[in-house]
Structures are given as C-alpha cells and as structure tokens.
Design an enzyme around this catalytic site. Structure first.
Site, short mmCIF file in Angstrom:
data_model
loop_
_atom_site.label_atom_id
_atom_site.label_comp_id
_atom_site.label_asym_id
_atom_site.label_seq_id
_atom_site.Cartn_x
_atom_site.Cartn_y
_atom_site.Cartn_z
N ARG A 1 0.94 -1.06 0.01
CA ARG A 1 0.02 0.04 0.11
C ARG A 1 0.77 1.30 0.12
NH1 ARG A 1 -4.13 -0.88 4.93
NH2 ARG A 1 -1.94 -1.88 5.64
N ASN B 1 -6.16 -2.88 1.45
CA ASN B 1 -6.42 -4.38 1.63
C ASN B 1 -7.86 -4.83 1.31
OD1 ASN B 1 -3.71 -4.70 2.19
ND2 ASN B 1 -3.78 -4.74 4.23
#
Length: 98
Positions: free
Chosen positions: A20, A38
């Site tokens: 990320r 996620n």
C-alpha cells in the site's frame, strides 16, 4: 485529456509487504488521485482517476509490485472518472468502496 477511472485488484502475495505504501509513493509520482486498501480475501484494491496514460503506468507498477511481493495477476476495470477524489490515500483494511 479525458480523465478515466481505474479499479484494479492485485492478487498474489500482496499484504504484509508494504504494497500500500509502495502504491501511495507511485501515485505521488503520477498525476492520479484515489486510494488503495487491503481486501478480506488477501488481495489489494486500488481505485484511481487520472489521464489514461498515467493510469496505464500505474498498472505496470502494480504488476511489478514492491520487493517481497509476488504479483500473480492484476485485474482491471476501466470506467469514466467521477472526480470524487482529492489526492491519493491508504484506506482502512477491507474498505467497501465508493
């Protein structure tokens, strides 16, 4: 140029490897806005808006992934931009979308 929206899901070993933050850094170098989060199933989802060329560059970055990741595949959905985003952010895990 016409702005478009990319909804990409990245499958493989993509959680717990800094993916990320990797996407956040990549987005900062491109003229795109949106988010990354996620997914419950172990995948990663990235929704971004910008010029098609910048988003295609982002897809290539997603396909490569950061060190420690193993990207099996990236699925993409293209649609018109909505203008809903300002900047690029990391969203909480398992975000339900927009």
């Amino acid at each position: 140029m016409t702005r478009v929206r990319l909804d990409a899901t990245i499958h493989g070993v993509v959680q717990g490897v800094g993916f990320r933050v990797f996407v956040l850094d990549a987005a900062a170098g491109l003229a795109v806005s949106g988010w990354v989060a996620n997914e419950r199933d172990g995948a990663l989802r990235c929704v971004a808006e910008g010029d098609r060329a910048d988003l295609e560059a982002l897809v290539r970055i997603l396909e490569r992934g950061p060190a420690g990741s193993i990207v099996d595949r990236v699925t993409t959905i293209w649609m018109p931009a909505t203008g809903a985003f300002e900047g690029f952010s990391i969203r909480s895990t398992w975000h339900s979308g927009d």
